[in-house]
Design a protein around this motif. Sequence first.
Motif, PDB file in Angstrom:
ATOM      1  N   ASP A   1     -11.345   7.221  -2.996  1.00  0.00           N
ATOM      2  CA  ASP A   1     -11.638   6.423  -1.817  1.00  0.00           C
ATOM      3  C   ASP A   1     -11.892   4.986  -2.273  1.00  0.00           C
ATOM      4  O   ASP A   1     -12.964   4.659  -2.775  1.00  0.00           O
ATOM      5  CB  ASP A   1     -12.886   7.011  -1.129  1.00  0.00           C
ATOM      6  CG  ASP A   1     -13.285   6.215   0.106  1.00  0.00           C
ATOM      7  OD1 ASP A   1     -12.513   5.329   0.516  1.00  0.00           O
ATOM      8  OD2 ASP A   1     -14.370   6.504   0.648  1.00  0.00           O
TER       9      ASP A   1
ATOM     10  N   VAL B   1     -15.197   8.676  -5.698  1.00  0.00           N
ATOM     11  CA  VAL B   1     -15.013   9.800  -4.789  1.00  0.00           C
ATOM     12  C   VAL B   1     -16.311   9.919  -4.000  1.00  0.00           C
ATOM     13  O   VAL B   1     -17.397   9.765  -4.580  1.00  0.00           O
ATOM     14  CB  VAL B   1     -14.757  11.105  -5.591  1.00  0.00           C
ATOM     15  CG1 VAL B   1     -14.726  12.319  -4.677  1.00  0.00           C
ATOM     16  CG2 VAL B   1     -13.461  10.995  -6.395  1.00  0.00           C
TER      17      VAL B   1
ATOM     18  N   LYS C   1       0.827  -1.208   0.000  1.00  0.00           N
ATOM     19  CA  LYS C   1       0.000   0.000   0.000  1.00  0.00           C
ATOM     20  C   LYS C   1       0.865   1.264   0.000  1.00  0.00           C
ATOM     21  O   LYS C   1       0.446   2.303  -0.499  1.00  0.00           O
ATOM     22  CB  LYS C   1      -0.958   0.002   1.193  1.00  0.00           C
ATOM     23  CG  LYS C   1      -2.177  -0.882   0.941  1.00  0.00           C
ATOM     24  CD  LYS C   1      -3.230  -0.724   2.017  1.00  0.00           C
ATOM     25  CE  LYS C   1      -4.423  -1.626   1.702  1.00  0.00           C
ATOM     26  NZ  LYS C   1      -5.365  -1.703   2.844  1.00  0.00           N
ATOM     27  N   GLU C   2       2.063   1.161   0.550  1.00  0.00           N
ATOM     28  CA  GLU C   2       2.931   2.348   0.556  1.00  0.00           C
ATOM     29  C   GLU C   2       3.392   2.690  -0.865  1.00  0.00           C
ATOM     30  O   GLU C   2       3.885   3.789  -1.104  1.00  0.00           O
ATOM     31  CB  GLU C   2       4.118   2.160   1.504  1.00  0.00           C
ATOM     32  CG  GLU C   2       5.013   0.990   1.136  1.00  0.00           C
ATOM     33  CD  GLU C   2       6.159   0.790   2.132  1.00  0.00           C
ATOM     34  OE1 GLU C   2       5.918   1.008   3.336  1.00  0.00           O
ATOM     35  OE2 GLU C   2       7.256   0.442   1.689  1.00  0.00           O
TER      36      GLU C   2
ATOM     37  N   GLY D   1      -5.117  12.955  -8.080  1.00  0.00           N
ATOM     38  CA  GLY D   1      -4.172  12.412  -7.109  1.00  0.00           C
ATOM     39  C   GLY D   1      -4.823  11.327  -6.276  1.00  0.00           C
ATOM     40  O   GLY D   1      -6.053  11.265  -6.162  1.00  0.00           O
ATOM     41  N   ILE D   2      -3.995  10.479  -5.672  1.00  0.00           N
ATOM     42  CA  ILE D   2      -4.508   9.340  -4.916  1.00  0.00           C
ATOM     43  C   ILE D   2      -5.314   9.783  -3.693  1.00  0.00           C
ATOM     44  O   ILE D   2      -6.229   9.097  -3.252  1.00  0.00           O
ATOM     45  CB  ILE D   2      -3.324   8.414  -4.491  1.00  0.00           C
ATOM     46  CG1 ILE D   2      -3.824   7.080  -3.912  1.00  0.00           C
ATOM     47  CG2 ILE D   2      -2.407   9.093  -3.495  1.00  0.00           C
ATOM     48  CD1 ILE D   2      -4.187   6.068  -4.933  1.00  0.00           C
ATOM     49  N   ASP D   3      -5.028  10.990  -3.175  1.00  0.00           N
ATOM     50  CA  ASP D   3      -5.740  11.460  -1.985  1.00  0.00           C
ATOM     51  C   ASP D   3      -7.178  11.886  -2.292  1.00  0.00           C
ATOM     52  O   ASP D   3      -7.985  12.056  -1.393  1.00  0.00           O
ATOM     53  CB  ASP D   3      -4.978  12.611  -1.315  1.00  0.00           C
ATOM     54  CG  ASP D   3      -4.601  13.699  -2.304  1.00  0.00           C
ATOM     55  OD1 ASP D   3      -4.601  13.403  -3.527  1.00  0.00           O
ATOM     56  OD2 ASP D   3      -4.319  14.830  -1.882  1.00  0.00           O
ATOM     57  N   GLU D   4      -7.522  12.038  -3.566  1.00  0.00           N
ATOM     58  CA  GLU D   4      -8.897  12.431  -3.925  1.00  0.00           C
ATOM     59  C   GLU D   4      -9.857  11.250  -3.895  1.00  0.00           C
ATOM     60  O   GLU D   4     -11.056  11.411  -3.754  1.00  0.00           O
ATOM     61  CB  GLU D   4      -8.931  13.033  -5.341  1.00  0.00           C
ATOM     62  CG  GLU D   4      -8.283  14.398  -5.463  1.00  0.00           C
ATOM     63  CD  GLU D   4      -8.292  14.880  -6.897  1.00  0.00           C
ATOM     64  OE1 GLU D   4      -9.289  14.635  -7.616  1.00  0.00           O
ATOM     65  OE2 GLU D   4      -7.287  15.489  -7.308  1.00  0.00           O
TER      66      GLU D   4
ATOM     67  N   VAL E   1       0.870   5.457  -4.198  1.00  0.00           N
ATOM     68  CA  VAL E   1       1.055   6.738  -4.896  1.00  0.00           C
ATOM     69  C   VAL E   1       1.779   6.507  -6.226  1.00  0.00           C
ATOM     70  O   VAL E   1       1.354   6.988  -7.278  1.00  0.00           O
ATOM     71  CB  VAL E   1       1.834   7.748  -4.019  1.00  0.00           C
ATOM     72  CG1 VAL E   1       2.141   9.017  -4.806  1.00  0.00           C
ATOM     73  CG2 VAL E   1       1.040   8.076  -2.761  1.00  0.00           C
TER      74      VAL E   1
END
Lengths: 255, 338
Positions: free
Chosen positions: B47, B28, B8-9, B42-45, B12
């Motif tokens: 879920d 999302v 998982k790390e 980006g990956i942070d957008e 990105v």
Amino acid sequence: MTKPRLGIFSLTGCAGDQLQILNMEDELLNLVARFHIVDFQEGSSHKESGPIDIAFVEGSVSTETDLRHLKEIRERSSVLIAFGNCATDGCVQAMRNGETTLAQRLKDVYGVEPDYYDALESKPIREYVKVDFSIPGCPVEKDEVVKAITSLLHGDSPLGYSYPVCVECKLHEYPCVIVEDNKPCLGPVVRAGCEARCPGLGLDCIGCRGPVEDGSNFAAELQMLLDKGYTEEFIMNRLRIFSGELPEDFLGGAK
Amino acid sequence: MLINILEKENLVEFFEAMQSYGEVVAPVRATDNAHRFQPVKGIDELDLDYTRTMIPPKKYFIQPKETLFTFNKEKEKYLEPPSIDKSMVLLGVHACDINAMNLLARVFMEELPDKYYLERRKNSVIVGVSCTPDEKCFCKSTGTDYAQEGFELFLHDIGDKYLVRVGSLKGHNIVKDHSELFAAPEKGDLDAFKEAEKTRLSSFTIEIEMSGLQDHLDMSYDDPLWAEYAEKCLGCGSCNLVCPRCRCYDVQDYINLDMNTGERVRMWYSCMLKDHGLVAGGHNFRPTSMERLRNRINCKGSLREEMPNCVGCGRCTVFCPADIDFVEILQKVRGDIK
């Protein structure tokens, strides 16, 4: 080829539907070039008598004068189009029809007994003349008007919206305000064609395009909203703001 | 390797690698009940730990409403929209939706080849992701809770890693081209996968018995239950429009006021809408909502390629404004409940 003769008429209403035609700025020159316009009160004081190929009639029949005018238009016209919710459904001026008599309302509001105003109970034009096609909306949607006009010029009968606002919510992937927020949305029983503008902004539909007459289930809508805690009075008032004179079988239930 | 491990790390870097194959669209959060597939930068957008979207990812292959082409009568020309050959990565698609698209692929790519669907699928990468069923999911009953094909890569969450299955040659090449991101699985990883599957499979709370369902539906043709549900049904068409396996559409031509140029438009349609069954001459095969509702349930419960026309995603129940429960109807059809 001679140009089709077009008449755009107003009965009782705010004339907002005629205004929508004038608002069609990108299409206006194309539109006037395609037709011989015999009557268009809001655009010009020029008027002609004689036959009409296509008549757009906005406004409801609310006076004897309206009724005479409407019958005369019908006699002159090959195709008559109910234009905007006053013409298609009676709209706000018809929302109290059936609750009290017209005479009582005149008395309550103006304090007069006799009928000074040659007033009739406001009705959609279908109550008096044959309507060939309806373009609903308060006001009408420009895009729908253009599509109807081009269909007629092409020799086809225009396509209306036989399905409810829910369809457009889903096509736009707008979250359902009933499912998500329990809002008193009329979308399931109201004609699409607005691209679900209000639900797209998170607002519940208040029915400005009138009821889907055939195929929707108002009894189920009513029950659903009653179950959510809204009162029948609230729901009916909301529905009748724009849907004024409801079709007889609309309230009847599943079809 | 058909089985790989993605830490998982490294997610990105994995996301950035996927961007080289096209615009990434992923789930999302949209509302309390639903996510939405949309373009992400980006990956942070996004879920990946989501339950369901309201509109299924098929929308990228057969769009809800689209111009198929514009035309010019005088020049005798027609022009397709430029978006048809856009490259795309669908990241985070659930097994039910992949199985639904496998059926759509048979219809739109093999039986009646649809160039829009074909082009878009050819230019896309599908990356599946495992999920945990909620109380409306019944994909285990419909046999669509696990995807065997119809994806490039499938990510199974096994804790701090993903076990990645390869589902196509394109998927194999993605792994090969980014080998630094992947590792061979160790015994512990495979054990973790088996445990995760056990947990997933034991999480279902509802089911439908599919055995002989078609016959049960036939035998229930005159059952009063259809009229009972029709009384509650708004006839709004939402159930079809959120269904990943529905594939009905309507096509209309519009001409502009110049009476020369115009467009052909296709939009999703619903068999719950009255004019779905309307044909030339004015005859309607399903004039009442009772008939339309019965028809929809019969379609969903009938077999297609040995699989029902329903993938058990629960959308039609979750997004029905009238709270009509699809599973409950089928349980009544079977006589499991009264």
